[in-house]
Design an enzyme around this catalytic site. Structure first.
Site, PDB file in Angstrom:
ATOM      1  N   ILE A 104       0.914  -1.158  -0.011  1.00 38.58           N
ATOM      2  CA  ILE A 104       0.239  -0.055  -0.005  1.00 38.58           C
ATOM      3  C   ILE A 104       0.904   1.116   0.052  1.00 38.58           C
ATOM      4  O   ILE A 104       1.651   1.415   0.964  1.00 38.58           O
ATOM      5  CB  ILE A 104      -0.856  -0.078   1.100  1.00 38.58           C
ATOM      6  CG1 ILE A 104      -1.893  -1.011   1.236  1.00 38.58           C
ATOM      7  CG2 ILE A 104      -1.546   1.409   1.270  1.00 38.58           C
ATOM      8  CD1 ILE A 104      -2.757  -1.010   2.326  1.00 38.58           C
ATOM      9  N   TYR A 105       1.281   1.837  -1.178  1.00 44.75           N
ATOM     10  CA  TYR A 105       1.923   2.875  -1.195  1.00 44.75           C
ATOM     11  C   TYR A 105       1.096   4.207  -1.733  1.00 44.75           C
ATOM     12  O   TYR A 105       0.486   4.040  -2.668  1.00 44.75           O
ATOM     13  CB  TYR A 105       2.996   2.732  -2.722  1.00 44.75           C
ATOM     14  CG  TYR A 105       4.256   1.621  -2.179  1.00 44.75           C
ATOM     15  CD1 TYR A 105       4.367   0.870  -0.838  1.00 44.75           C
ATOM     16  CD2 TYR A 105       5.197   1.486  -3.012  1.00 44.75           C
ATOM     17  CE1 TYR A 105       5.181  -0.041  -0.580  1.00 44.75           C
ATOM     18  CE2 TYR A 105       6.172   0.404  -2.505  1.00 44.75           C
ATOM     19  CZ  TYR A 105       6.255  -0.196  -1.267  1.00 44.75           C
ATOM     20  OH  TYR A 105       7.206  -1.018  -1.132  1.00 44.75           O
ATOM     21  N   ILE A 106       1.511   5.048  -0.926  1.00 46.70           N
ATOM     22  CA  ILE A 106       0.548   6.449  -1.052  1.00 46.70           C
ATOM     23  C   ILE A 106       1.685   7.716  -1.034  1.00 46.70           C
ATOM     24  O   ILE A 106       2.233   7.655  -0.313  1.00 46.70           O
ATOM     25  CB  ILE A 106      -0.582   6.286  -0.073  1.00 46.70           C
ATOM     26  CG1 ILE A 106      -1.242   5.479  -0.014  1.00 46.70           C
ATOM     27  CG2 ILE A 106      -1.164   7.950  -0.118  1.00 46.70           C
ATOM     28  CD1 ILE A 106      -2.292   5.357   1.174  1.00 46.70           C
ATOM     29  N   LEU A 115      -7.330   7.043   1.660  1.00 54.34           N
ATOM     30  CA  LEU A 115      -6.975   5.981   0.414  1.00 54.34           C
ATOM     31  C   LEU A 115      -6.342   4.696   1.047  1.00 54.34           C
ATOM     32  O   LEU A 115      -6.948   3.611   0.683  1.00 54.34           O
ATOM     33  CB  LEU A 115      -5.800   6.562  -0.265  1.00 54.34           C
ATOM     34  CG  LEU A 115      -5.461   5.699  -1.633  1.00 54.34           C
ATOM     35  CD1 LEU A 115      -6.643   5.331  -2.596  1.00 54.34           C
ATOM     36  CD2 LEU A 115      -4.461   6.608  -2.678  1.00 54.34           C
ATOM     37  N   GLY A 116      -5.819   4.620   2.348  1.00 53.37           N
ATOM     38  CA  GLY A 116      -5.443   3.470   2.588  1.00 53.37           C
ATOM     39  C   GLY A 116      -6.523   2.672   3.452  1.00 53.37           C
ATOM     40  O   GLY A 116      -6.529   1.563   3.098  1.00 53.37           O
ATOM     41  N   ASN A 143       8.000   0.832  11.676  1.00 50.77           N
ATOM     42  CA  ASN A 143       7.039   1.871  10.894  1.00 50.77           C
ATOM     43  C   ASN A 143       5.769   1.947  11.826  1.00 50.77           C
ATOM     44  O   ASN A 143       4.611   1.504  11.663  1.00 50.77           O
ATOM     45  CB  ASN A 143       6.644   1.463   9.723  1.00 50.77           C
ATOM     46  CG  ASN A 143       6.064   2.256   8.701  1.00 50.77           C
ATOM     47  OD1 ASN A 143       5.407   3.405   9.277  1.00 50.77           O
ATOM     48  ND2 ASN A 143       5.754   2.090   7.562  1.00 50.77           N
ATOM     49  N   GLU A 144       6.011   2.760  12.913  1.00 49.69           N
ATOM     50  CA  GLU A 144       4.929   2.739  13.875  1.00 49.69           C
ATOM     51  C   GLU A 144       3.717   3.441  13.425  1.00 49.69           C
ATOM     52  O   GLU A 144       2.435   2.961  13.935  1.00 49.69           O
ATOM     53  CB  GLU A 144       5.478   3.691  15.100  1.00 49.69           C
ATOM     54  CG  GLU A 144       6.460   3.344  15.664  1.00 49.69           C
ATOM     55  CD  GLU A 144       6.920   4.006  16.821  1.00 49.69           C
ATOM     56  OE1 GLU A 144       6.320   4.895  17.106  1.00 49.69           O
ATOM     57  OE2 GLU A 144       8.181   3.723  17.453  1.00 49.69           O
ATOM     58  N   TYR A 150      -2.761  -0.222  10.792  1.00 52.89           N
ATOM     59  CA  TYR A 150      -3.246  -1.797  10.636  1.00 52.89           C
ATOM     60  C   TYR A 150      -3.975  -2.446  11.811  1.00 52.89           C
ATOM     61  O   TYR A 150      -4.845  -3.278  11.701  1.00 52.89           O
ATOM     62  CB  TYR A 150      -2.121  -2.617  10.110  1.00 52.89           C
ATOM     63  CG  TYR A 150      -1.577  -2.181   8.737  1.00 52.89           C
ATOM     64  CD1 TYR A 150      -2.249  -1.955   7.810  1.00 52.89           C
ATOM     65  CD2 TYR A 150      -0.212  -2.172   8.651  1.00 52.89           C
ATOM     66  CE1 TYR A 150      -1.705  -1.572   6.537  1.00 52.89           C
ATOM     67  CE2 TYR A 150       0.186  -1.586   7.400  1.00 52.89           C
ATOM     68  CZ  TYR A 150      -0.391  -1.353   6.439  1.00 52.89           C
ATOM     69  OH  TYR A 150       0.116  -0.842   5.073  1.00 52.89           O
TER      70      TYR A 150
END
Length: 180
Positions: A104-106, A115-116, A143-144, A150
């Protein structure tokens, strides 16, 4: 109407096709560097960006039968992309009842606009359509922001694996969500 609801109505998704390779490569490189460059050496970043996001590599990934890429558009502008894998094309063996969210790249200017969430909902729908029981993803242990997102979306850590960035071995947490 709430701002979040208004923004979500302006989000669309479309499949990525080989003719989109330049845009896919650009987004891959920009988003990965934006997220990880400050925590990694320039040499490791260069090596990863050059190898993982070479046009030839991305085209190979797009050609895999169990892999799908989708662009996310916000108000018509390409804001990021989603990469999904099923069956033998998952990056790790997790069983036939799973769907992997590999990316998932924004783009930075489009973060925190919903968007996520849209990408995760689309992944869940596809998994359900394919009769999958679980969706899973790997996320860097440091990656906090992603970990918090998530967890908020119902994912739980179930294991971990090594992710090599350049020459650096890092730990990704494997997070999974059971679908009902």
């Amino acid at each position: 109407m709430k701002e979040k609801e208004r923004t979500m109505k302006n989000i669309m998704m479309r499949p990525v096709v080989p003719a989109d390779i330049d845009q896919l490569q650009r987004i891959s490189r920009v988003t990965f560097a934006d997220t990880f460059a400050s925590a990694n050496t320039a040499a490791d970043m260069k090596k990863h960006l050059d190898e993982a996001y070479a046009k030839e590599q991305l085209l190979r990934e797009m050609a895999q039968p169990g892999t799908s890429f989708y662009f996310g558009l916000i108000n018509g502008a390409c804001a990021g992309y989603l990469k999904l894998n099923v069956d033998q094309d998952q990056s790790e063996v997790r069983g036939a009842g799973t769907l992997e969210i590999e990316r998932i790249y924004i783009l930075p200017e489009f973060k925190r606009q919903g968007l996520g969430r849209v990408f995760l909902q689309a992944a869940e729908k596809l998994a359900q359509d394919l009769n999958k029981e679980r969706i899973w993803l790997g996320v860097w242990e440091e990656n906090e922001a992603a970990l918090a997102f998530y967890k908020q979306m119902g994912f739980e850590q179930v294991s971990q694996h090594v992710f090599v960035l350049g020459d650096d071995r890092q730990t990704d947490l494997i997070m999974e969500k059971v679908l009902v």
